[in-house]
Design a protein around this motif. Structure first.
Motif, mmCIF file in Angstrom:
data_model
loop_
_atom_site.group_PDB
_atom_site.id
_atom_site.type_symbol
_atom_site.label_atom_id
_atom_site.label_comp_id
_atom_site.label_asym_id
_atom_site.label_seq_id
_atom_site.Cartn_x
_atom_site.Cartn_y
_atom_site.Cartn_z
ATOM 1 N N LYS A 1 16.011 -20.026 -20.383
ATOM 2 C CA LYS A 1 16.927 -18.937 -20.735
ATOM 3 C C LYS A 1 16.594 -18.378 -22.111
ATOM 4 O O LYS A 1 16.593 -17.161 -22.316
ATOM 5 N N ARG A 2 16.307 -19.259 -23.067
ATOM 6 C CA ARG A 2 16.004 -18.809 -24.428
ATOM 7 C C ARG A 2 14.683 -18.050 -24.486
ATOM 8 O O ARG A 2 14.538 -17.103 -25.263
ATOM 9 N N MET A 3 13.705 -18.481 -23.664
ATOM 10 C CA MET A 3 12.374 -17.881 -23.736
ATOM 11 C C MET A 3 12.123 -16.859 -22.635
ATOM 12 O O MET A 3 11.018 -16.313 -22.515
ATOM 13 N N ASN A 4 13.152 -16.629 -21.824
ATOM 14 C CA ASN A 4 13.060 -15.643 -20.744
ATOM 15 C C ASN A 4 11.924 -15.972 -19.772
ATOM 16 O O ASN A 4 11.123 -15.100 -19.398
ATOM 17 N N ILE A 5 11.859 -17.249 -19.382
ATOM 18 C CA ILE A 5 10.902 -17.689 -18.376
ATOM 19 C C ILE A 5 11.653 -18.521 -17.342
ATOM 20 O O ILE A 5 12.798 -18.914 -17.549
ATOM 21 N N SER A 6 11.007 -18.807 -16.217
ATOM 22 C CA SER A 6 11.671 -19.577 -15.168
ATOM 23 C C SER A 6 11.836 -21.033 -15.604
ATOM 24 O O SER A 6 11.122 -21.525 -16.485
ATOM 25 N N SER A 7 12.766 -21.724 -14.966
ATOM 26 C CA SER A 7 12.977 -23.138 -15.275
ATOM 27 C C SER A 7 11.731 -23.964 -14.975
ATOM 28 O O SER A 7 11.418 -24.915 -15.690
ATOM 29 N N ASP A 8 11.015 -23.597 -13.913
ATOM 30 C CA ASP A 8 9.785 -24.324 -13.568
ATOM 31 C C ASP A 8 8.735 -24.166 -14.660
ATOM 32 O O ASP A 8 8.067 -25.136 -15.044
ATOM 33 N N LYS A 9 8.588 -22.947 -15.164
ATOM 34 C CA LYS A 9 7.623 -22.710 -16.242
ATOM 35 C C LYS A 9 8.067 -23.436 -17.510
ATOM 36 O O LYS A 9 7.235 -23.980 -18.252
ATOM 37 N N ALA A 10 9.358 -23.453 -17.748
ATOM 38 C CA ALA A 10 9.880 -24.138 -18.925
ATOM 39 C C ALA A 10 9.648 -25.642 -18.821
ATOM 40 O O ALA A 10 9.319 -26.302 -19.817
ATOM 41 N N MET A 11 9.813 -26.190 -17.623
ATOM 42 C CA MET A 11 9.579 -27.616 -17.408
ATOM 43 C C MET A 11 8.118 -27.965 -17.692
ATOM 44 O O MET A 11 7.819 -28.981 -18.332
ATOM 45 N N LYS A 12 7.209 -27.120 -17.218
ATOM 46 C CA LYS A 12 5.777 -27.335 -17.459
ATOM 47 C C LYS A 12 5.467 -27.209 -18.950
ATOM 48 O O LYS A 12 4.695 -28.010 -19.505
#
Length: 224
Positions: free
Chosen positions: A67-78
């Motif tokens: 949410k903070r970086m405006n990317i998907s949760s999957d991308k954030a997890m990676k």
């Protein structure tokens, strides 16, 4: 002299078993390459420290970062794995513990104490943990438990896993805010590894039951 009634001694890892600067020097390039991500990571970790225990902290953390970086949760997890978890593991390969840490674990075990590790970051990130694993009865990550320090919850799980009352456990850490206050609020006794400035100005942490400057001194508290 050790506090009466202590049956187990549990340790934080980062900054407690090894000097944090040894890691910080090694990851400087990695940090600079991911500076913005680390900034967001630090902010969401502050938020998570204030939340109730979570069923899946890693998933929640990824959602917040996404949410903070405006990317998907999957991308954030990676990104989190590459930046703060698997991506950091290689930097621990040549890091040494504080002087006398392995000897301290051996002597504490021989003296009959149960030993444990409780860390915010996954202990397995540190590989073989400098040969300390065989001496530990319990090794836990607060992230997998679902609540970061200073929440009382992971300390309660630690006591449960050890099969002891909180007051029978001495928790050793280098963070007054997260280690000492978290363990103290959970009913445990505490031992604080003093930073250099406290040693220079002779200002022990009043909230801790024990303050020590090195592991040779800690052995004296625990074994004499």
């Amino acid at each position: 002299m050790m506090i009466e009634g202590i049956k187990a001694i549990a340790f934080d890892i980062d900054g407690t078993l090894y000097p944090a600067y040894r890691l910080n020097v090694r990851i400087l390039g990695h940090f600079l390459a991911n500076a913005l991500s680390f900034l967001h990571f630090g902010l969401i970790r502050r938020q998570i420290r204030k939340t109730a225990p979570l069923p899946n902290l890693f998933e929640y953390q990824a959602r917040l970062l996404g949410k903070r970086m405006n990317i998907s949760s999957d991308k954030a997890m990676k990104l989190l794995d590459d930046m703060a978890y698997t991506g950091l593991a290689k930097y621990f390969k040549n890091i040494k513990t504080f002087k006398d840490v392995p000897e301290t674990f051996v002597k504490l075990k021989e003296a009959g104490y149960r030993l444990a590790l409780l860390s915010d970051f996954p202990p397995e990130q540190k590989g073989e943990l400098w040969g300390l694993k065989p001496y530990c009865d319990v090794i836990l990550s607060t992230e997998k438990i679902g609540a970061l320090k200073p929440s009382k919850y992971p300390f309660g799980i630690l006591a449960m896993e050890l099969g002891l009352k909180p007051q029978e456990i001495l928790y050793v850490g280098n963070s007054a805010k997260y280690d000492i206050m978290g363990a103290k609020n959970a009913g445990m006794k505490t031992a604080y590894l003093e930073p250099l400035w406290r040693r220079i100005f002779r200002k022990p942490l009043k909230e801790a039951d024990i303050s020590f400057k090195n592991y040779r001194q800690f052995q004296k508290f625990a074994l004499e």
